[in-house]
Design a protein around this motif. Structure first.
Motif, PDB file in Angstrom:
ATOM      1  N   GLN A   1       0.848  -1.186  -0.035  1.00 51.46           N
ATOM      2  CA  GLN A   1      -0.077   0.046  -0.080  1.00 51.46           C
ATOM      3  C   GLN A   1       0.758   1.314   0.003  1.00 51.46           C
ATOM      4  OE1 GLN A   1      -3.140   0.039   2.913  1.00 51.46           O
ATOM      5  NE2 GLN A   1      -3.354  -2.388   2.811  1.00 51.46           N
TER       6      GLN A   1
ATOM      7  N   GLY B   1      -5.042  -2.250  -7.054  1.00 51.88           N
ATOM      8  CA  GLY B   1      -5.455  -3.016  -5.961  1.00 51.88           C
ATOM      9  C   GLY B   1      -4.976  -2.655  -4.584  1.00 51.88           C
ATOM     10  N   HIS B   2      -3.903  -2.568  -4.703  1.00 53.28           N
ATOM     11  CA  HIS B   2      -3.032  -2.143  -3.363  1.00 53.28           C
ATOM     12  C   HIS B   2      -3.531  -0.217  -3.017  1.00 53.28           C
ATOM     13  CE1 HIS B   2      -0.891  -5.564  -3.120  1.00 53.28           C
ATOM     14  NE2 HIS B   2      -0.371  -5.337  -4.342  1.00 53.28           N
TER      15      HIS B   2
ATOM     16  N   ASP C   1      -6.482   0.832  -3.961  1.00 52.06           N
ATOM     17  CA  ASP C   1      -7.903   0.608  -3.615  1.00 52.06           C
ATOM     18  C   ASP C   1      -7.912   0.179  -2.229  1.00 52.06           C
ATOM     19  OD1 ASP C   1     -10.701   0.482  -4.017  1.00 52.06           O
ATOM     20  OD2 ASP C   1     -10.395  -1.810  -3.868  1.00 52.06           O
ATOM     21  N   GLU C   2      -6.994  -0.620  -1.574  1.00 56.29           N
ATOM     22  CA  GLU C   2      -6.864  -1.025  -0.162  1.00 56.29           C
ATOM     23  C   GLU C   2      -6.530  -0.110   0.688  1.00 56.29           C
ATOM     24  OE1 GLU C   2      -4.243  -4.426  -0.313  1.00 56.29           O
ATOM     25  OE2 GLU C   2      -5.467  -5.848  -1.465  1.00 56.29           O
TER      26      GLU C   2
ATOM     27  N   GLN D   1      -9.855   2.343   0.972  1.00 56.20           N
ATOM     28  CA  GLN D   1     -10.866   1.758   1.974  1.00 56.20           C
ATOM     29  C   GLN D   1     -10.411   2.008   3.207  1.00 56.20           C
ATOM     30  OE1 GLN D   1     -11.076  -2.522   1.769  1.00 56.20           O
ATOM     31  NE2 GLN D   1     -10.932  -2.629  -0.639  1.00 56.20           N
ATOM     32  N   ARG D   2      -9.177   2.588   3.742  1.00 54.30           N
ATOM     33  CA  ARG D   2      -8.818   3.058   4.984  1.00 54.30           C
ATOM     34  C   ARG D   2      -9.072   4.492   5.212  1.00 54.30           C
ATOM     35  NH1 ARG D   2      -3.123   0.536   6.024  1.00 54.30           N
ATOM     36  NH2 ARG D   2      -3.364   1.159   7.848  1.00 54.30           N
TER      37      ARG D   2
ATOM     38  N   ARG E   1     -12.175   5.018  -6.289  1.00 58.71           N
ATOM     39  CA  ARG E   1     -12.085   3.525  -5.743  1.00 58.71           C
ATOM     40  C   ARG E   1     -12.775   2.864  -7.123  1.00 58.71           C
ATOM     41  NH1 ARG E   1     -14.258   1.399  -0.605  1.00 58.71           N
ATOM     42  NH2 ARG E   1     -13.340  -0.608  -1.680  1.00 58.71           N
TER      43      ARG E   1
ATOM     44  N   THR F   1     -10.874   0.155  -9.575  1.00 60.80           N
ATOM     45  CA  THR F   1     -11.543  -1.267  -9.549  1.00 60.80           C
ATOM     46  C   THR F   1     -11.859  -1.604 -11.051  1.00 60.80           C
ATOM     47  OG1 THR F   1     -13.431  -0.630  -8.867  1.00 60.80           O
ATOM     48  CG2 THR F   1     -11.996  -1.503  -7.170  1.00 60.80           C
TER      49      THR F   1
END
Length: 278
Positions: A117, A236-237, A239-240, A243-244, A255, A259
């Motif tokens: 990330q 993807g990282h 997006d992770e 999310q936080r 996001r 995605t």
């Protein structure tokens, strides 16, 4: 424009040698910054960024390794650190400078932020640098220093007097002041008053336009950086990580863009192989 007017204003009152220095130093410094010369000093001055120490480099090493695999890490870019900025983030500028916050390093050191990330966050800024979208930032920062000083002074005065009656209303109605200044300058008819009125009205107009231009440009930079992250295979990282973050409409749009644009990972396919062997 304000920088040019400032040079024209103070130039005649300076000694000849000092006037030539002011007249030549500004354009020369701007050209050098556009060419990438003195970028480390510019990052130090404009972004308060310094070189990473050995312990910070060791903390960043896993993320840097991932960035180098995607051709978004050193030596193509130079990582620098900004102290006193605790939120996790990174900022790109010039031809090769990416500044990471000390909060990002602290989060990696404490195991709160995975290396993947962190690499995605840095890759966003590194992608902007490699794409050339922020190549002129340091030169523009230098050339617009007078405007930044005026803007900072205005914001400071606004905060100091914001609680006084009618100040907020006067600020919202500042277009009237600009219109009156322009009308008075034109009505008097002399070149000096006309120029003064145009400058006054122009500054008021810029106070309306600049925030909107800046917001649009920031949105464009976010989109460019997200595209670069996707092409590097780190969507993807990122997006992770998002999310936080606080889930605002802008974050949701990012996001969705990340995605929807992700490419499926390449996986080996099993197939039946037939034929004769000798």
């Amino acid at each position: 424009m304000i920088s040019i007017l400032l040079v024209m204003t103070i130039g005649p009152v300076l000694p000849a040698l000092a006037a030539w220095v002011v007249l030549i130093a500004g354009p020369v410094t701007t050209v050098l910054l556009l060419c990438g010369v003195g970028e480390s000093l510019a990052a130090r001055f404009f972004l308060c960024a310094r070189r990473a120490i050995a312990a910070e480099e060791a903390t960043l090493a896993p993320a840097v390794a991932l960035l180098c695999q995607r051709k978004l890490g050193p030596p193509l870019i130079e990582l620098r650190v900004r102290d006193g900025v605790y939120p996790i983030g990174a900022h790109g500028g010039g031809r090769r400078t990416v500044v990471v916050s000390d909060g990002l390093i602290a989060a990696m050191r404490e195991g709160v932020l995975p290396a993947e990330q962190a690499a995605a966050v840095i890759a966003h800024s590194s992608g902007l640098v490699r794409s050339g979208a922020v190549r002129s930032d340091f030169a523009l920062n230098f050339w617009t220093l007078p405007w930044q000083i005026v803007q900072g002074f205005g914001l400071g005065v606004g905060r100091a007097f914001s609680r006084l009656p009618l100040v907020s209303l006067a600020w919202r109605a500042r277009f009237i002041v600009g219109a009156v200044a322009l009308a008075q300058g034109v009505a008097e008819g002399t070149p000096a008053t006309i120029v003064s009125g145009v400058i006054g009205a122009g500054v008021i107009a810029l106070s309306y336009a600049m925030p909107r231009w800046d917001a649009r440009w920031q949105c464009a930079l976010v989109a460019i950086g997200d595209t670069q992250v996707t092409e590097a295979g780190l969507a993807g990282h990122l997006d992770e990580f998002l999310q936080r973050c606080p889930q605002t409409p802008a974050t949701a749009d990012r996001r969705h863009r990340l995605t929807s644009s992700r490419q499926p990972d390449a996986r080996p396919h099993l197939a039946l192989v037939t034929g004769t062997t000798s």
